[in-house]
Design a protein around this motif. Structure first.
Motif, PDB file in Angstrom:
ATOM      1  N   LEU A  67      28.333 -19.697 -16.316  1.00 21.41           N
ATOM      2  CA  LEU A  67      27.615 -19.427 -17.553  1.00 21.41           C
ATOM      3  C   LEU A  67      27.604 -17.929 -17.838  1.00 21.41           C
ATOM      4  O   LEU A  67      27.773 -17.101 -16.937  1.00 21.41           O
ATOM      5  CB  LEU A  67      26.191 -19.987 -17.498  1.00 21.41           C
ATOM      6  N   TYR A  68      27.407 -17.591 -19.108  1.00 23.36           N
ATOM      7  CA  TYR A  68      27.298 -16.213 -19.558  1.00 23.36           C
ATOM      8  C   TYR A  68      25.908 -15.986 -20.142  1.00 23.36           C
ATOM      9  O   TYR A  68      25.431 -16.770 -20.961  1.00 23.36           O
ATOM     10  CB  TYR A  68      28.316 -15.902 -20.662  1.00 23.36           C
ATOM     11  N   ASP A  69      25.266 -14.910 -19.742  1.00 24.67           N
ATOM     12  CA  ASP A  69      24.085 -14.403 -20.434  1.00 24.67           C
ATOM     13  C   ASP A  69      24.522 -13.263 -21.343  1.00 24.67           C
ATOM     14  O   ASP A  69      25.235 -12.349 -20.908  1.00 24.67           O
ATOM     15  CB  ASP A  69      23.029 -13.891 -19.448  1.00 24.67           C
ATOM     16  N   ARG A 110      26.868 -11.466 -10.035  1.00 21.00           N
ATOM     17  CA  ARG A 110      27.346 -11.675 -11.397  1.00 21.00           C
ATOM     18  C   ARG A 110      28.224 -10.505 -11.824  1.00 21.00           C
ATOM     19  O   ARG A 110      28.076  -9.390 -11.334  1.00 21.00           O
ATOM     20  CB  ARG A 110      26.166 -11.833 -12.355  1.00 21.00           C
ATOM     21  N   LYS A 152      17.861 -10.024 -24.025  1.00 15.47           N
ATOM     22  CA  LYS A 152      18.732 -11.180 -23.811  1.00 15.47           C
ATOM     23  C   LYS A 152      18.715 -12.047 -25.054  1.00 15.47           C
ATOM     24  O   LYS A 152      17.654 -12.494 -25.505  1.00 15.47           O
ATOM     25  CB  LYS A 152      18.267 -11.970 -22.597  1.00 15.47           C
ATOM     26  N   CYS A 158      26.431 -21.933 -21.811  1.00 15.49           N
ATOM     27  CA  CYS A 158      26.597 -22.848 -20.684  1.00 15.49           C
ATOM     28  C   CYS A 158      27.216 -24.138 -21.193  1.00 15.49           C
ATOM     29  O   CYS A 158      26.597 -24.864 -21.978  1.00 15.49           O
ATOM     30  CB  CYS A 158      25.248 -23.120 -20.018  1.00 15.49           C
ATOM     31  N   THR A 208      22.229 -17.788 -23.784  1.00 19.24           N
ATOM     32  CA  THR A 208      23.070 -18.133 -22.643  1.00 19.24           C
ATOM     33  C   THR A 208      24.147 -19.111 -23.100  1.00 19.24           C
ATOM     34  O   THR A 208      23.861 -20.046 -23.856  1.00 19.24           O
ATOM     35  CB  THR A 208      22.234 -18.763 -21.519  1.00 19.24           C
TER      36      THR A 208
END
Length: 213
Positions: A109-111, A87, A125, A130, A128
């Motif tokens: 996807l991005y976290d 990533r 976190k 997506c 997300t």
């Protein structure tokens, strides 16, 4: 990542109109490789960097420069962020706090992670991003409300369609803001009168990498 040339940093003080050496004594290690991802949050400059211990894999960390104390510091990232070589990371300003985005190319996807106490390695976190119906997505910036502004690419026949949308983390819905085209560059800004007395708002006379205070 781009390998940084180690040099003595200088600070340009607007009140004095002159360059000087920083007061701080700590400098980043020579092995540190800085990326182009950087952000300023509440008087602190942050850079995403690699510790330079591996030629082929990144070991991510954050380098910060405190404008008040004029000291550099290292911020270690959690292992899940620092050493996940599948990533890619980038940093942003999110609600006046440092945010780290972790992009998974395979899953598209991005976290979104946020620093919780300013200068430590404590990150949480948040959510997300997506989107299953797009060919590609690129987080461009964050709004004041914390919603990410995303460039979304869709395949329309033989052509790509790129549009800017706002992602709502709670509902997981996107709102098209009516801007479509081929390329975007979105940046946050703050109104200021600094350098207003300069004819072209630029200060000349020093090519050394430096910081403005």
């Amino acid at each position: 990542m781009v390998e940084s040339v180690v040099c003595v940093p200088e600070v340009f003080t607007l009140s004095a109109g002159a360059w000087r050496s920083t007061y701080g004594s700590f400098l980043p290690r020579k092995s540190i490789r800085f990326s182009e991802s950087q952000v300023a949050v509440d008087g602190v400059l942050y850079w995403l960097a690699d510790d330079g211990t591996s030629e082929y894999n990144y070991n991510y960390l954050i380098i910060l420069f405190d404008i008040t104390s004029e000291e550099f510091k290292e911020v270690n990232l959690p292992d899940r962020l620092a050493c996940d070589h599948a990533r890619y990371l980038s940093i942003f300003k999110l609600r006046n706090t440092l945010a780290v985005l972790q992009f998974d190319v395979r899953e598209m996807l991005y976290d979104v992670w946020m620093m919780t106490d300013g200068v430590s390695s404590s990150f949480i976190k948040l959510f997300t991003i997506c989107l299953t119906d797009v060919a590609a997505l690129f987080v461009q910036e964050f709004r004041k409300s914390g919603e990410p502004v995303i460039g979304v690419r869709r395949i329309c026949g033989q052509h790509d369609d790129l549009s800017l949308v706002v992602y709502e983390p709670n509902s997981k819905q996107i709102n098209n803001i009516g801007i479509n085209g081929y390329y975007y560059d979105v940046n946050a800004y703050m109104e200021t009168l600094l350098l207003f007395d300069q004819p072209d708002l630029i200060i000349y006379g020093n090519t050394t990498p430096a910081f403005e205070a």
